[in-house]
Design an enzyme around this catalytic site. Structure first.
Site, short mmCIF file in Angstrom:
data_model
loop_
_atom_site.label_atom_id
_atom_site.label_comp_id
_atom_site.label_asym_id
_atom_site.label_seq_id
_atom_site.Cartn_x
_atom_site.Cartn_y
_atom_site.Cartn_z
N HIS A 1 -9.86 1.20 4.53
CA HIS A 1 -8.59 1.45 5.23
C HIS A 1 -8.84 2.51 6.32
O HIS A 1 -9.63 3.43 6.13
CB HIS A 1 -7.52 1.94 4.25
CG HIS A 1 -6.17 1.97 4.89
ND1 HIS A 1 -5.77 3.00 5.71
CD2 HIS A 1 -5.14 1.09 4.87
CE1 HIS A 1 -4.56 2.74 6.16
NE2 HIS A 1 -4.15 1.59 5.66
N GLU B 1 -5.99 -4.76 10.63
CA GLU B 1 -5.00 -3.69 10.79
C GLU B 1 -5.34 -2.84 12.01
O GLU B 1 -6.07 -1.84 11.89
CB GLU B 1 -5.03 -2.77 9.56
CG GLU B 1 -4.61 -3.41 8.27
CD GLU B 1 -3.96 -2.37 7.36
OE1 GLU B 1 -2.81 -2.57 6.99
OE2 GLU B 1 -4.60 -1.36 7.06
N ASN C 1 0.86 -1.19 0.00
CA ASN C 1 0.00 0.00 0.00
C ASN C 1 0.90 1.24 0.00
O ASN C 1 1.41 1.64 1.03
CB ASN C 1 -0.89 -0.04 1.26
CG ASN C 1 -1.80 1.17 1.36
OD1 ASN C 1 -1.90 1.96 0.41
ND2 ASN C 1 -2.47 1.32 2.49
N LYS D 1 0.14 4.21 -0.36
CA LYS D 1 -0.51 5.42 0.19
C LYS D 1 -0.16 6.61 -0.71
O LYS D 1 -0.17 6.47 -1.93
CB LYS D 1 -0.08 5.63 1.64
CG LYS D 1 -0.27 4.36 2.50
CD LYS D 1 -0.13 4.62 3.97
CE LYS D 1 -0.35 3.33 4.74
NZ LYS D 1 -0.43 3.50 6.18
N GLY E 1 2.67 -0.91 4.47
CA GLY E 1 2.64 0.51 4.16
C GLY E 1 4.04 1.05 3.93
O GLY E 1 4.65 0.80 2.88
N GLY F 1 1.92 2.49 10.90
CA GLY F 1 2.85 3.61 10.67
C GLY F 1 3.93 3.75 11.72
O GLY F 1 4.50 4.82 11.88
P1 PGA Z 1 2.37 0.58 7.81
O1 PGA Z 1 0.95 0.75 7.13
O2 PGA Z 1 2.99 -0.68 7.26
O3 PGA Z 1 3.13 1.80 7.44
O4 PGA Z 1 2.13 0.46 9.29
C1 PGA Z 1 0.12 -0.36 6.95
C2 PGA Z 1 -1.20 0.11 6.40
O5 PGA Z 1 -1.69 1.18 6.80
O6 PGA Z 1 -1.78 -0.55 5.53
#
Ligand code: PGA
Length: 247
Positions: free
Chosen positions: A91, A161, A6, A8, A230, A167
């Protein structure tokens, strides 16, 4: 393992996107992991339309509308035409931007109608000692699937999640023991919503601070089918070592 990257809004220039796509193609040749890339919408068609590799593409979100006079929206059907085969729906960052459970259910229905495989994201904001987070996750899954036919429900991939783990870094992610418990719980909820014994066949992913340092331990959890990644999916060395850890 299913590895969903992802991106983003981290990737904002085409050269960087090209490097990440090329890397993913190389990685997917070497391993038996299926890599699904979810780039920002304007980049998706650029790569997905001419894609002949094993890598697949996903929308990060789809419009809640069926199209028409809705400036700025990209519908599920548009993503399908642009070469996507998956769509992330619900999400937490979209929920924070206003997607209610009802909107998520609508988007899920649009994704399925367009023949995209939906990746439904669910997860609690924080953990409490009374187990209210379990009821919360159950409710998110149940309301999202409520209006779907049994056949449609079977096509939904659930990504657990927890918001408290998104994050951050590997140390803040869920522990393998807690993940094992949650995957079982999600399957239990699905067993009440899917026909027959299909809950054992449903794909359940985990997302939230998956990094090269923790991915192998998390992948040992029986019955987790993959990860939604992410920040570690847009850092080339990190993503490469993460996928290699899974091979
Ligand atoms: P992250 O995000 O790996 O940066 O924690 C995962 C997500 O939000 O799908």
């Amino acid at each position: 393992m299913l590895v969903v990257a992802n991106w983003k809004a981290y990737v904002e220039n085409l050269e960087k996107a090209e490097r990440l796509v090329a890397l993913s193609k190389r990685l997917s040749r070497a391993a038996d992991n299926l890599i699904v890339l979810a780039p920002p919408a304007p980049f998706l068609g650029t790569f997905a339309l001419k894609n002949k590799s094993k890598v697949a593409f996903s929308a990060q979100d789809v419009s809640k509308t069926p199209g028409g006079a809705v400036t700025g929206e990209a519908t599920a059907q548009t993503y399908l035409s642009a070469g996507a085969s998956y769509a992330i729906v619900g999400h937490s960052e979209r929920r924070a931007a206003g997607d209610t459970d009802a909107v998520v259910a609508e988007k899920l229905a649009h994704a399925l109608a367009a023949d995209l495989t939906p990746i439904l994201c669910v997860g609690e904001r924080e953990r409490d000692h009374d187990g209210r987070y379990l009821a919360f996750v159950r409710e998110e899954i149940a309301t999202a699937l409520a209006a779907l036919t049994p056949k449609e429900r079977m096509r939904v991939i659930v990504a657990y999640e927890p918001l408290w783990a998104i994050g951050k870094t590997a140390e803040s992610a869920i522990s393998p023991d807690d993940l094992a418990e949650m995957v079982l719980y999600v399957r239990k909820v699905l067993s009440e919503l899917l026909p027959g014994k299909n809950a054992s066949r449903a794909l359940v992913l985990y997302g939230g601070s998956v990094e090269p340092e923790n991915v192998r331990d998390l992948a040992r959890v029986a019955s987790v089918d993959g990860f939604l990644i992410g920040h570690a999916s847009v850092d080339e060395p990190m993503f490469a070592s993460l996928v290699k850890e899974l091979s």
